[in-house]
Design an enzyme around this catalytic site. Structure first.
Site, short mmCIF file in Angstrom:
data_model
loop_
_atom_site.label_atom_id
_atom_site.label_comp_id
_atom_site.label_asym_id
_atom_site.label_seq_id
_atom_site.Cartn_x
_atom_site.Cartn_y
_atom_site.Cartn_z
N ARG A 181 0.87 -1.18 0.00
CA ARG A 181 0.00 0.00 0.00
C ARG A 181 0.90 1.22 0.00
O ARG A 181 1.68 1.40 0.95
CB ARG A 181 -0.92 -0.01 1.22
CG ARG A 181 -1.73 1.25 1.39
CD ARG A 181 -2.84 1.13 2.40
NE ARG A 181 -3.96 0.38 1.87
CZ ARG A 181 -5.19 0.40 2.38
NH1 ARG A 181 -5.46 1.14 3.44
NH2 ARG A 181 -6.15 -0.32 1.84
N HIS B 195 -7.23 0.85 -6.63
CA HIS B 195 -7.44 -0.05 -5.48
C HIS B 195 -8.13 -1.32 -6.00
O HIS B 195 -9.30 -1.58 -5.70
CB HIS B 195 -8.29 0.68 -4.42
CG HIS B 195 -8.29 0.03 -3.07
ND1 HIS B 195 -7.55 -1.10 -2.77
CD2 HIS B 195 -8.96 0.35 -1.91
CE1 HIS B 195 -7.75 -1.43 -1.49
NE2 HIS B 195 -8.60 -0.57 -0.97
N GLN C 133 -10.00 -3.98 -3.69
CA GLN C 133 -11.29 -3.48 -3.24
C GLN C 133 -12.36 -3.68 -4.32
O GLN C 133 -13.46 -4.18 -4.06
CB GLN C 133 -11.17 -1.97 -2.92
CG GLN C 133 -12.48 -1.31 -2.53
CD GLN C 133 -12.99 -1.79 -1.19
OE1 GLN C 133 -12.27 -1.81 -0.22
NE2 GLN C 133 -14.26 -2.20 -1.13
N ASP D 290 -17.26 7.13 -1.40
CA ASP D 290 -15.99 6.97 -0.70
C ASP D 290 -15.68 8.31 -0.02
O ASP D 290 -16.34 9.33 -0.29
CB ASP D 290 -14.89 6.55 -1.70
CG ASP D 290 -13.57 6.18 -1.03
OD1 ASP D 290 -13.52 6.06 0.20
OD2 ASP D 290 -12.56 6.03 -1.77
N CYS E 233 -16.64 1.65 0.37
CA CYS E 233 -15.48 0.77 0.62
C CYS E 233 -15.04 0.81 2.08
O CYS E 233 -14.36 -0.10 2.54
CB CYS E 233 -14.33 1.15 -0.31
SG CYS E 233 -13.83 2.86 -0.11
N ARG F 197 -14.24 -8.80 1.31
CA ARG F 197 -12.79 -8.59 1.10
C ARG F 197 -12.02 -9.86 1.46
O ARG F 197 -11.06 -10.21 0.79
CB ARG F 197 -12.28 -7.41 1.96
CG ARG F 197 -12.83 -6.03 1.61
CD ARG F 197 -12.38 -5.54 0.22
NE ARG F 197 -10.95 -5.60 0.01
CZ ARG F 197 -10.07 -4.67 0.39
NH1 ARG F 197 -10.49 -3.59 0.99
NH2 ARG F 197 -8.78 -4.82 0.13
N1 NVA Z 1 -10.01 6.13 -1.30
C1 NVA Z 1 -9.70 6.27 0.11
C2 NVA Z 1 -10.12 5.07 0.95
C3 NVA Z 1 -9.65 3.78 0.48
C4 NVA Z 1 -9.89 2.64 1.40
C5 NVA Z 1 -8.23 6.56 0.31
O1 NVA Z 1 -7.43 6.36 -0.60
O2 NVA Z 1 -7.88 6.99 1.40
N1 CP Z 2 -11.45 -0.35 2.10
C1 CP Z 2 -10.18 -0.46 2.55
O1 CP Z 2 -9.24 -0.69 1.78
O2 CP Z 2 -10.06 -0.31 3.88
P1 CP Z 2 -8.71 -0.20 4.70
O3 CP Z 2 -8.11 1.13 4.38
O4 CP Z 2 -9.16 -0.32 6.13
O5 CP Z 2 -7.80 -1.33 4.30
#
Ligand code: NVA
Ligand code: CP
Length: 299
Positions: free
Chosen positions: A99, A126, A129, A218, A258, A286
């Site tokens: 990540r 992502h 997801q 989101d 998500c 997930r």
């Molecule tokens: N799109 C958001 C949440 C992903 C879980 C992000 O990148 O922080």
């Molecule tokens: N939706 C998702 O990826 O959640 P986290 O950031 O908790 O992993």
């Protein structure tokens, strides 16, 4: 094979992962011990709840091992290069799920890794997801082709992967984002050119959700966007998924997010906790999709 983008999968491979997810979810025993002696390194620059825990539990239930290597506690934080780290980790583990803030870091990891690299979220995409989200829609509706999905909010990593995933599976997608927060234009054009379904972009949320079978949202301030918080909260104030917006959608429209959710911002409590919300099933899935992804890449 790496999984950095939805497009690293062919349409048939994506469909097979969704089918495999269903098989594993219905009877988890079928995949027990499928990854004995295999190790997955989790290399995370950003916080995570769902992605990290679902990968760890998935590896455990598949008989393998996961190693949680937060970037801050690794030698990457002291300047060891991504390339050198990838070369070394490849000699210990069978895959790396990362990540990262910048998608380029994933490309560099993949360039030097001799084992699969999985995008566990970058600024661009992502995919884990969205594979799970497509499974959730298929599970709740029985099909993907012709389903109408509306995405309301930031044209971010989740939105970009949804665009590609919908184009690959025949889901009609309508996106509503404020000016300046639209999804990646190049990626959108690519998806539109390969899609059998309609992928449309709007600025008005009502235009996007009219007749929708699913509404997805989101956060307005994603990880890495914190310095823009004030500006973003202003830009997104008319993009809340609330009961009045839900009224414009098709009867029985389902709500997706998500997570993590910022209640009272991009979504209201009433909608998130309401009878049309499938966010907890979405989060649970997930785990099941993670297993199917790991089996595809590590077996
Ligand atoms: N799109 C958001 C949440 C992903 C879980 C992000 O990148 O922080
Ligand atoms: N939706 C998702 O990826 O959640 P986290 O950031 O908790 O992993």
């Amino acid at each position: 094979m790496h999984l950095l983008s939805m497009t690293d999968l062919g349409d048939a491979e994506l469909s097979n992962i969704l089918t495999e997810t269903e098989r594993i979810k219905k009877n988890p025993i079928v995949s027990r011990d499928a990854l004995v002696d295999k190790s997955l390194v989790l290399l995370f620059e950003k916080p995570s709840t769902r992605t990290k825990v679902s990968f760890e539990v998935a590896m455990f239930q598949l008989g393998g091992q996961s190693i949680n290597l937060n970037v801050g506690s690794s030698q990457l934080s002291r300047g060891e290069s991504i390339g050198d780290s990838a070369r070394v980790l490849s000699r210990y583990a069978n895959a790396i799920a990362a990540r990262v803030y910048n998608h380029k870091s994933l490309l560099e990891l993949a360039e030097y890794s001799t084992v699969p690299v999985i995008n566990a979220l970058s600024d661009l995409e992502h995919p884990c997801q969205v594979i799970s989200d497509l499974y959730t829609i298929r599970e709740s509706r029985g099909r993907l082709k012709g389903v109408k999905l509306a995405y309301v909010g930031d044209g971010n990593n989740v939105c970009n992967s949804l665009i590609l995933g919908c184009a690959m599976t025949g889901v009609d997608l309508s996106i509503a984002s404020p000016l300046g927060y639209a999804p990646d234009e190049k990626l959108l054009l690519k998806a539109q050119s390969m899609a059998s379904s309609e992928i449309k972009k709007y600025t008005n949320p009502v235009d996007a959700v009219t007749g929708a079978d699913y509404i997805y949202t989101d956060v307005w301030v994603g990880m890495g966007d914190e310095s823009e918080k004030k500006k973003r909260l202003k830009a997104f104030q008319d993009y809340q998924v609330n009961e009045s917006l839900l009224e414009k959608a098709a009867d029985g429209c389902r709500i997706m997010h998500c997570l993590p959710a910022h209640r009272g911002m991009e979504i209201t409590d009433e909608v998130l906790d309401g009878p049309q919300s499938i966010v907890w099933e979405q989060a649970e899935n997930r785990l099941h999709t993670q297993k199917a992804i790991l089996l595809k890449l590590l077996q």
